[in-house]
Design a protein around this motif. Structure first.
Motif: not given
Length: 100
Positions: A68-90
């Protein structure tokens, strides 16, 4: 396909940064290179601890069995992905700074 390439990317980047740090240990900018290594290690840890578990769960989902919370899990994945990309860019921005 990206899942197969990412370990090579991460390991290769870490090895090259390690070689650079050792080879230039007494030169200006080595502290930045060491910081880059730490940021790359952080991005690997984020991938393994935060993103891969969500990906592994997601691979088994179908429209009939997804939680039931699949959208929340996918949103969580996206947020963490954006943070990871920011770390790599830095990290790579710091590599550029270490060159100058």
């Amino acid at each position: 396909m990206l899942g197969a390439v990412m370990p090579v990317w991460y390991i290769g980047s870490l090895v090259l940064v390690g070689i650079w740090a050792v080879a230039g240990w007494h030169h200006h900018g080595t502290g930045l290179v060491v910081t880059v290594g730490a940021l790359l290690i952080l991005s690997v840890a984020m991938s393994l601890l935060l993103l891969v578990p969500i990906n592994n769960r997601n691979k088994t989902w179908t429209p009939e069995n997804r939680p039931k919370d699949w959208k929340e899990q996918m949103n969580r994945w996206e947020r963490w992905h954006y943070v990871r990309v920011a770390v790599i860019i830095a990290a790579f921005a710091l590599l550029v700074a270490a060159l100058t």
